[in-house]
Design a protein around this motif. Structure first.
Motif, PDB file in Angstrom:
ATOM      1  N   ARG A  12     -12.432  33.560 -14.538  1.00 42.47           N
ATOM      2  CA  ARG A  12     -12.226  33.953 -13.050  1.00 42.47           C
ATOM      3  C   ARG A  12     -12.948  33.197 -12.207  1.00 42.47           C
ATOM      4  O   ARG A  12     -12.728  32.219 -11.243  1.00 42.47           O
ATOM      5  N   ARG A  13     -13.954  32.159 -13.124  1.00 36.54           N
ATOM      6  CA  ARG A  13     -14.526  30.899 -11.741  1.00 36.54           C
ATOM      7  C   ARG A  13     -13.711  30.112 -11.325  1.00 36.54           C
ATOM      8  O   ARG A  13     -13.513  29.535  -9.764  1.00 36.54           O
ATOM      9  N   GLU A  16     -10.860  31.638  -8.465  1.00 37.12           N
ATOM     10  CA  GLU A  16     -11.470  31.458  -7.038  1.00 37.12           C
ATOM     11  C   GLU A  16     -10.455  30.070  -6.089  1.00 37.12           C
ATOM     12  O   GLU A  16     -10.883  28.963  -6.439  1.00 37.12           O
ATOM     13  N   GLY A  17     -10.138  31.126  -5.384  1.00 36.83           N
ATOM     14  CA  GLY A  17      -9.623  30.302  -3.599  1.00 36.83           C
ATOM     15  C   GLY A  17      -8.637  29.364  -4.185  1.00 36.83           C
ATOM     16  O   GLY A  17      -7.627  28.614  -3.533  1.00 36.83           O
ATOM     17  N   ARG A  18      -7.632  29.607  -5.119  1.00 34.90           N
ATOM     18  CA  ARG A  18      -6.384  28.932  -6.135  1.00 34.90           C
ATOM     19  C   ARG A  18      -5.722  29.564  -5.398  1.00 34.90           C
ATOM     20  O   ARG A  18      -4.992  30.894  -5.449  1.00 34.90           O
ATOM     21  N   ASP A  19      -4.415  28.898  -4.584  1.00 36.15           N
ATOM     22  CA  ASP A  19      -3.373  29.257  -4.300  1.00 36.15           C
ATOM     23  C   ASP A  19      -1.854  28.977  -5.283  1.00 36.15           C
ATOM     24  O   ASP A  19      -1.363  27.416  -5.101  1.00 36.15           O
ATOM     25  N   HIS A 229      -9.429  21.790 -14.688  1.00 34.18           N
ATOM     26  CA  HIS A 229     -10.536  22.400 -14.623  1.00 34.18           C
ATOM     27  C   HIS A 229     -11.396  23.126 -16.148  1.00 34.18           C
ATOM     28  O   HIS A 229     -10.041  23.381 -16.674  1.00 34.18           O
TER      29      HIS A 229
END
Length: 290
Positions: A12-13, A16-19, A229
């Motif tokens: 989840r971390r 976050e914010g990934r498009d 990541h």
């Protein structure tokens, strides 16, 4: 602190914010935590995944994931079910465009579970058993295994090109060497042929001429379609533990996040450190991850 690095929280971390707008979004997950990582990713992305394949250890599939096919296979020795599941994954990402994205979720155990061998399956199993019995460490094992594979050592990312690969890696190796975690299917390989031959000689591995020839073939040293990541590592665990210690009124002292020794040796090491800091009037919390 442990909860902070469990697969679902780690994924989840990372998302976050990934498009991922644009083309298709496909999910491939491999490793002992693959099912849990994939389930979390599909939920976090609100079902936007256009298809996927999960390959994990026997007994680790805990239910259906919408739009994703889940398979179980052998670990630590690869087997035919793992080979077949990997073929399914390769078929799914075949023929993608530069607008498409492959979400690649990787965790410990991926070296055995995600595999398309370049030698006969039985021979790969034999070499794996030789390595397991030799006392070779995980880096040495993976230096050999990635050269005998069509998906390890960055070759999976090459197969996905020109599509983008966004890789979330749950680290299980001290120091987080990306190209060694699950043998780095989507990471440029830092090891060399010379190192592979030295390891084979060191442990007197019984290799066929075909296997020896593969050890002499270099792996990809650069990939331009991958973003990685790393999460859920020992380093993150230590950071989370330090945060909790501060909240409890202690001053955390991170000694190392690469402790590699027997448990009794670790105890002696920490006791010596504690004696050194005794009597300073502070509430100290010593953290050593390994």
């Amino acid at each position: 602190s442990i909860a902070a690095v469990l697969p679902d929280a780690a994924v989840r971390r990372a998302l976050e914010g990934r498009d991922f707008s644009g083309g298709r979004l496909l999910l491939i997950a491999a490793g002992k935590a693959a099912w849990r990582m994939a389930k979390t990713a599909v939920e976090a992305l609100d079902g936007r995944v256009d298809g996927g394949v999960v390959v994990t250890k026997y007994g680790h599939v805990k239910g259906r994931i919408p739009g994703v096919n889940c398979y179980e296979a052998g670990h630590p020795v690869p087997d035919a079910n793992g080979f077949a599941a990997t073929e399914k994954a390769l078929a799914l990402v075949q023929g993608l465009t530069a607008e498409d994205t492959v979400l690649f979720l990787l965790s410990g155990g991926g070296s055995a579970l995600f595999e398309k061998p370049l030698v006969p399956g039985g021979e790969l199993q034999d070499i794996t058993n030789q390595l397991l019995a030799s006392g070779a460490d995980i880096v040495e094992m993976n230096t050999i295994r990635k050269r005998l594979s069509a998906v390890k050592g960055g070759r999976f990312a090459q197969h996905c090109a020109p599509a983008r690969v966004f890789s979330i890696v749950l680290s299980d190796i001290l120091g987080d060497p990306l190209d060694m975690i699950a043998s780095g299917p989507a990471v440029p390989d830092s090891s060399t042929c010379a190192q592979a031959f030295a390891i084979a000689e060191k442990y007197r591995l019984n290799l066929s001429e075909q296997a020896k020839a593969l050890l002499a073939q270099e792996t990809p040293k650069a990939l331009d379609n991958v973003t990685t990541h790393i999460t859920g590592s020992v380093r993150e665990l230590c950071t989370a533990a330090a945060k909790v210690c501060r909240e409890l009124g202690y001053e955390p002292i991170l000694l190392t996040d690469r402790l590699c020794c027997e448990a009794r040796e670790a105890g002696s090491f920490l006791s010596a450190i504690a004696r050194t800091h005794a009597g300073q009037g502070k509430k100290l919390a010593f953290i050593a991850g390994g």
